[in-house]
Design an enzyme around this catalytic site. Structure first.
Site, short mmCIF file in Angstrom:
data_model
loop_
_atom_site.label_atom_id
_atom_site.label_comp_id
_atom_site.label_asym_id
_atom_site.label_seq_id
_atom_site.Cartn_x
_atom_site.Cartn_y
_atom_site.Cartn_z
N HIS A 100 44.74 7.61 -33.33
CA HIS A 100 46.02 7.29 -34.04
C HIS A 100 46.36 7.01 -32.27
O HIS A 100 46.76 7.14 -31.76
CB HIS A 100 47.17 8.07 -34.40
CG HIS A 100 46.60 8.78 -35.53
ND1 HIS A 100 46.16 9.93 -35.61
CD2 HIS A 100 46.50 8.72 -37.21
CE1 HIS A 100 45.26 10.31 -36.88
NE2 HIS A 100 46.50 9.35 -37.83
N ASP A 103 48.41 9.50 -31.50
CA ASP A 103 48.05 10.83 -30.57
C ASP A 103 47.65 10.26 -28.03
O ASP A 103 47.76 11.56 -28.20
CB ASP A 103 46.59 10.63 -30.87
CG ASP A 103 45.67 10.98 -33.05
OD1 ASP A 103 47.70 11.08 -32.88
OD2 ASP A 103 44.83 10.62 -32.90
N ASP A 308 40.52 21.12 -42.51
CA ASP A 308 39.79 20.50 -41.23
C ASP A 308 38.90 22.16 -40.43
O ASP A 308 38.86 21.03 -39.53
CB ASP A 308 40.67 19.57 -40.80
CG ASP A 308 41.75 18.71 -41.14
OD1 ASP A 308 40.89 18.24 -42.73
OD2 ASP A 308 42.38 18.01 -41.20
N ASP A 338 36.75 14.70 -37.97
CA ASP A 338 37.99 14.63 -38.27
C ASP A 338 38.36 16.50 -39.06
O ASP A 338 38.12 16.47 -40.28
CB ASP A 338 39.02 14.00 -39.53
CG ASP A 338 39.66 14.13 -39.43
OD1 ASP A 338 40.68 14.69 -38.92
OD2 ASP A 338 40.37 13.07 -40.94
C1 XLS Z 1 45.08 13.64 -43.14
C2 XLS Z 1 43.79 12.53 -42.03
C3 XLS Z 1 43.86 12.11 -41.18
C4 XLS Z 1 42.92 10.90 -41.24
C5 XLS Z 1 44.17 9.75 -39.66
O1 XLS Z 1 45.27 14.52 -43.83
O2 XLS Z 1 42.01 13.39 -43.07
O3 XLS Z 1 43.50 12.47 -40.14
O4 XLS Z 1 41.97 10.77 -41.25
O5 XLS Z 1 44.95 8.81 -40.29
NI NI Z 2 40.82 11.93 -42.37
NI NI Z 3 42.55 15.31 -44.03
#
Ligand code: XLS
Ligand code: NI
Ligand code: NI
Length: 436
Positions: A100, A103, A308, A338
């Protein structure tokens, strides 16, 4: 300067290796179904978790030890971090990364200053891409962290929040183009609602569509030919996100004439938050010709939020890669981790273990999926289940040669439908287990 002096390039050592810093299944050059593993999997490291995640949770601050960080929010620290990121990705041997805008570089006190900070770090990203050959899988803009986006960005009731988001995406697209990004992702950070009493849903959705059309137009204007993605997620941060699952995204794209411009970026933990399996989401997207890219991670069976975690479940990765192969592979997309290391896994080396495990799990999933397809028993049994549709009647119905009236006539003559065949679910589940 090296941030990981004790680590060399992660080697492939094969399934018998006991070395936790080696791949046991991911052999980049190995050919599966006519393409290399590297080409099938297109692994990507995410900047936000891997280089910005600190291990904070609602009950306590970050725990991560990151010796290369100087603790400041300066551009210099961000530039140094970018070099560290590329050292990591290069040693890991992943061909892609994703980020992003916010980031990689600190936000300034005005949009102009923020853009200058961004450019200063993008310069380093570009140098590092050229030095290492690592490429950008997709870029995106963070339209959810800054308080100005508390009510959403493209769906905000504040039109200047919308305008600011537009400016931010414009810049992020320019940067993605400059860095040769293969795609650009829209994840609807706070594009949803907390409460319907204060929400004009139709108006918000119209605005979201307008926003995406502006992005499509701007891509044409600047010559960005990368793939746009929309990433479904049902909730978090809002109670209800508009892009709640693959089906909702497809409906939105169709309603607003965006189908030809966006594909889906599917994330496992988002699928499960939506009450679906990842396999379900892959089938929904794939069968609509909209399977774009994977955000590879996994949730926890016992926790109800977006944890995640790195994917290590071979059954899951087999399902993912089976659908990916079935729908023709990831062309511009990739397997984008991710995912974040646990708060308790606070050392830099844990970042290597996590990614190695994820890459190996997907490499195994790929090989197992290819073996299933090569043998063809699963496909054969599934096709058999539909055999009646290949009969005269089935083929006639499919060809549109029947109506309610003609089918009624037929059934009145026959009296009842032919007997059903067993679904053989358990037998097929057993069959899949023979490949694992
Ligand atoms: C959040 C999302 C984010 C996207 C990118 O839950 O997974 O990380 O992949 O903005
Ligand atoms: Ni994502
Ligand atoms: Ni996510």
């Amino acid at each position: 300067m090296t941030a990981f002096p004790e680590i060399d390039r992660i080697p492939f050592e094969g399934p018998n290796s006991k070395n936790p810093l080696a791949f046991r299944y991911y052999d980049a050059g190995e050919v599966v179904e006519g393409r290399t593993m590297a080409d099938h999997l297109r692994f990507s490291v995410v900047y936000w978790h891997t280089f910005r995640g600190q291990g904070a949770d609602p009950f306590g601050p970050g725990t991560a030890v990151r010796p290369w960080e100087d603790g400041s929010d300066s551009v210099e620290n961000a530039q140094n971090r970018a070099r560290v990121a590329f050292e990591f990705i290069e040693k890991l041997g992943a061909p892609f990364y994703a980020f992003h805008d916010r980031d990689v570089a600190p936000e300034g006190s005005s949009l102009a200053e923020t853009n200058r900070n961004f450019d200063a770090v993008v310069k380093v990203l570009k140098e590092e891409q050229q030095r290492t050959g690592i490429k950008l899988l997709w870029g995106t803009a963070n339209l959810f962290s800054n308080p100005r986006y508390m009510h959403g960005a493209a769906t905000s009731p504040n039109c200047e929040a919308f305008a600011h988001a537009a400016a931010q995406v414009k810049k992020a697209m320019e940067v993605t183009l400059e860095l040769g990004g293969a795609g650009y992702t829209f994840w609807g950070g706070r594009e949803g609602y907390q409460n319907l009493w204060n929400t004009d849903m139709r108006r918000e959705l119209d605005h979201l569509a307008q926003f995406l059309h502006m992005a499509v137009d701007y891509a044409k204007e600047i010559g960005f030919t990368g793939q746009f993605y929309i990433e479904p997620k049902p909730k978090e941060p809002t109670k209800h996100q508009y892009d709640s699952d693959a089906a909702a995204c497809l409906n939105f794209l169709r309603q607003y004439d965006l189908m030809e411009h966006l594909k889906l970026n599917l994330e496992t933990n988002h699928a499960t938050l939506a009450g679906h399996t990842m396999q379900h989401e892959l089938e929904v997207a794939g069968s609509a010709g909209a399977l774009g890219s994977l955000d590879a991670n996994t949730g926890d069976l016992l926790l109800g939020w977006d944890t995640d975690q790195f994917p290590t479940d071979i059954y899951l990765t087999t399902q993912c890669m089976h659908s990916v192969l079935k729908y023709g592979g990831l062309s511009t997309g990739g397997v984008n981790f991710d995912a974040k290391v646990r708060r308790e896994s606070f050392e830099p080396i844990d970042l290597f273990y996590a990614h190695i495990g994820g890459m190996d799990a997907f490499a195994r999933g790929l090989k197992i999926a290819a073996a299933i397809r090569a043998e063809g028993r699963l496909e054969g049994l599934r096709n058999e289940r539909y055999a009646s549709w290949d009969s005269t009647l089935g083929a006639e119905i499919e060809a549109g040669k029947h109506s309610f009236a003609s089918l009624e006539k037929l059934m009145l003559e026959k009296g009842d439908a032919a007997p059903n065949r067993s679904g053989r679910q358990e037998m097929l589940e057993n069959l899949i287990n023979t490949y694992l």
